[in-house]
Enzyme design. Structure first.
Site, PDB file in Angstrom:
ATOM      1  N   LYS A  90       0.802  -1.225   0.000  1.00  0.00           N
ATOM      2  CA  LYS A  90       0.000   0.000   0.000  1.00  0.00           C
ATOM      3  C   LYS A  90       0.833   1.272   0.000  1.00  0.00           C
ATOM      4  O   LYS A  90       0.425   2.298  -0.526  1.00  0.00           O
ATOM      5  CB  LYS A  90      -0.956  -0.008   1.196  1.00  0.00           C
ATOM      6  CG  LYS A  90      -2.005  -1.111   1.058  1.00  0.00           C
ATOM      7  CD  LYS A  90      -3.341  -0.690   1.598  1.00  0.00           C
ATOM      8  CE  LYS A  90      -4.431  -1.655   1.180  1.00  0.00           C
ATOM      9  NZ  LYS A  90      -4.274  -2.982   1.800  1.00  0.00           N
ATOM     10  N   GLU A 112      -9.809   6.638   3.680  1.00  0.00           N
ATOM     11  CA  GLU A 112     -10.663   5.644   4.301  1.00  0.00           C
ATOM     12  C   GLU A 112      -9.791   4.438   4.637  1.00  0.00           C
ATOM     13  O   GLU A 112      -8.749   4.237   4.029  1.00  0.00           O
ATOM     14  CB  GLU A 112     -11.769   5.207   3.332  1.00  0.00           C
ATOM     15  CG  GLU A 112     -11.366   4.118   2.311  1.00  0.00           C
ATOM     16  CD  GLU A 112     -10.285   4.522   1.308  1.00  0.00           C
ATOM     17  OE1 GLU A 112     -10.105   5.735   1.095  1.00  0.00           O
ATOM     18  OE2 GLU A 112      -9.598   3.616   0.769  1.00  0.00           O
ATOM     19  N   SER A 378       1.534  -9.899  -1.106  1.00  0.00           N
ATOM     20  CA  SER A 378       1.206  -8.486  -0.925  1.00  0.00           C
ATOM     21  C   SER A 378       1.545  -7.924   0.448  1.00  0.00           C
ATOM     22  O   SER A 378       1.757  -6.722   0.585  1.00  0.00           O
ATOM     23  CB  SER A 378      -0.285  -8.260  -1.217  1.00  0.00           C
ATOM     24  OG  SER A 378      -1.082  -9.121  -0.431  1.00  0.00           O
TER      25      SER A 378
HETATM   26  C1  LIG Z   1      -5.196  -4.010   1.555  1.00  0.00           C
HETATM   27  C2  LIG Z   1      -4.511  -5.280   1.243  1.00  0.00           C
HETATM   28  C3  LIG Z   1      -4.918  -6.108   0.174  1.00  0.00           C
HETATM   29  C4  LIG Z   1      -6.128  -5.805  -0.658  1.00  0.00           C
HETATM   30  O1  LIG Z   1      -6.075  -4.631  -1.389  1.00  0.00           O
HETATM   31  P1  LIG Z   1      -5.832  -4.601  -2.969  1.00  0.00           P
HETATM   32  O2  LIG Z   1      -6.144  -3.223  -3.349  1.00  0.00           O
HETATM   33  O3  LIG Z   1      -6.769  -5.620  -3.572  1.00  0.00           O
HETATM   34  O4  LIG Z   1      -4.417  -4.986  -3.196  1.00  0.00           O
HETATM   35  C5  LIG Z   1      -4.188  -7.244  -0.095  1.00  0.00           C
HETATM   36  N1  LIG Z   1      -3.116  -7.598   0.648  1.00  0.00           N
HETATM   37  C6  LIG Z   1      -2.702  -6.849   1.688  1.00  0.00           C
HETATM   38  C7  LIG Z   1      -1.518  -7.298   2.477  1.00  0.00           C
HETATM   39  C8  LIG Z   1      -3.378  -5.676   2.024  1.00  0.00           C
HETATM   40  O5  LIG Z   1      -2.959  -4.937   3.072  1.00  0.00           O
END
Ligand SMILES: *Cc1c(COP(=O)(O)O)cnc(C)c1O
Length: 397
Positions: A90, A112, A378
């Site tokens: 993020k 948000e 992610s």
């Molecule tokens: C917020 C988040 C997501 C989901 O958000 P996307 O916009 O779909 O990437 C996925 N993995 C992690 C670790 C997150 O913090």
């Protein structure tokens, strides 16, 4: 070639656009006219890339797993977004948007947040840039995600509890939009995923596209070719997936697999499988697939992962799936948790529950021995330890 990119009206095929109240029209129009110029500007690029390198810790490694690859009979690489500052992808987006906000002369930042990850990433860059920061968060989520609330407050943000609706992400987003309507001149709204009115989906995708840009270079070094056979990513709103696929969209040999949150099962009534369950509608300024009842009431999504339970999906992904470019699989809670324990045992990496949904895809596909698979990890699992510990105690994992 252009068919997977946004068009000049902000549409991906039939999805996208900017459906906004009139009071925001000038703001969104200014942003639309400015964002490409600013993003392409040399000084912006330098500042953005310097911060990605020295503050975020990029490039993130592309790690060839040994034991996980053995288990699934192919070469599985993890793109390690979990190693970024603040623990997920993020921050790539929030760094870019705050630089853009500053260039547009804005002095106040709003955001948000659901699980709090985007809130923390926003509060972090606001501290860095000495900007006022207000984060809207559903009261239910505040109670579930106390550590992230404490982090945001320590970073100097004001966290405003939202008590409308189910008091979760959708309601927090409504409240942030309301704030923006009241303060259109000095306030910049940092949206956390590839959702919202045009140009946000395209802008956030571009800011996250560093993920696939790096992957191409790293694959060339390690495999002698820039493209993998598969890319896999989880989708909540779809920003890590957008970054992971961005520079592979026009490479038809690269298969794209998206993992959405099946919750307790796609047809259980407790699911967040938005692409499979959704029907076309408008949410938060964008025409996309939305979980809704017959009469158009938004249905509350459910997933064990707080980062994946958004009732909509970025318009880009709605289009990629509808046009056959991407395949989507629903990974249920128990499949994701099993995959999280498996990665931990085999590779010594505790993933975020969101990322564990992408890992859950591996069991549902058959790969050939020389297939190169890149999976976007992610985020890291620190924030999910309570859930993992509880599930382990309850047995089964
Ligand atoms: C917020 C988040 C997501 C989901 O958000 P996307 O916009 O779909 O990437 C996925 N993995 C992690 C670790 C997150 O913090």
């Amino acid at each position: 070639m252009e068919k997977f990119r946004v068009d000049e009206n902000g549409f991906y095929g039939e999805f996208g656009g900017a459906y906004i109240p009139e009071i925001l029209y000038d703001n969104v129009e200014n942003l639309k006219n400015a964002y490409l110029k600013i993003l392409d500007d040399e000084l912006f690029q330098k500042e953005y890339n310097d911060l990605l390198r020295d503050y975020v810790g990029r490039p993130t490694p592309l790690y060839l797993t040994r034991r996980l690859s053995d288990k699934y009979g192919c070469k599985i690489y993890l793109k390690r977004e979990d190693l970024n500052h603040t623990g997920a992808h993020k921050i790539n987006n929030t760094i870019g948007q705050i630089l853009l906000a500053r260039r547009m002369g804005k002095t106040r930042i709003i955001a948000e947040t659901g699980a709090g990850q985007h809130g923390v990433a926003t509060a972090t860059v606001c501290a860095l840039m000495n900007m006022e920061c207000v984060v809207y968060m559903g009261k239910t989520d505040i109670e579930r995600q106390h550590l992230n609330v404490q982090k945001m407050e320590m970073l100097g943000a004001t966290v405003i509890p939202v008590t409308s609706g189910n008091m979760t992400l959708k309601d927090a987003t409504n409240e942030a939009i309301r704030d923006w309507c009241c303060n259109p001149s000095d306030t910049y709204y940092i949206i956390g995923s590839v959702v919202g009115p045009h140009p946000y989906p395209d802008m956030v995708a571009r800011l996250q596209s560093v993920i696939s840009e790096e992957t191409r270079k790293q694959l060339l070094e390690k495999e002698g070719r820039e493209t993998p056979d598969y890319v896999i990513a989880c989708v909540g709103g779809g920003s890590n997936a957008a970054g992971m696929v961005y520079h592979f969209l026009d490479e038809p040999n690269v298969k794209i697999i998206l993992a959405e949150a099946g919750g307790k099962g796609v047809n259980s009534g407790e699911s967040a499988a938005t692409i499979q369950l959704g029907k076309k509608g408008i949410i938060h300024g964008s025409k996309t697939l939305i979980m809704q009842s017959e009469d158009g009431q938004i249905e509350e999504p459910y997933s064990i992962s707080a980062g994946l339970d958004y009732p909509g999906i970025g318009p880009m992904h709605a289009h990629l799936v509808k046009s056959g470019r991407s395949e989507v699989l629903a990974i249920d809670d128990d499949e994701a948790i099993e995959a999280a324990f498996e990665l931990t045992a085999l590779e010594g990496i505790i993933p975020a529950i969101e990322s564990a949904h992408a890992l859950g895809v591996l069991k549902k596909k058959t790969f050939k021995p020389d297939d190169v698979v890149v999976l976007c990890l992610s985020g890291r699992g620190d924030k999910d330890m309570e859930t993992y510990v509880r599930l382990k105690e309850e047995g089964g994992f």
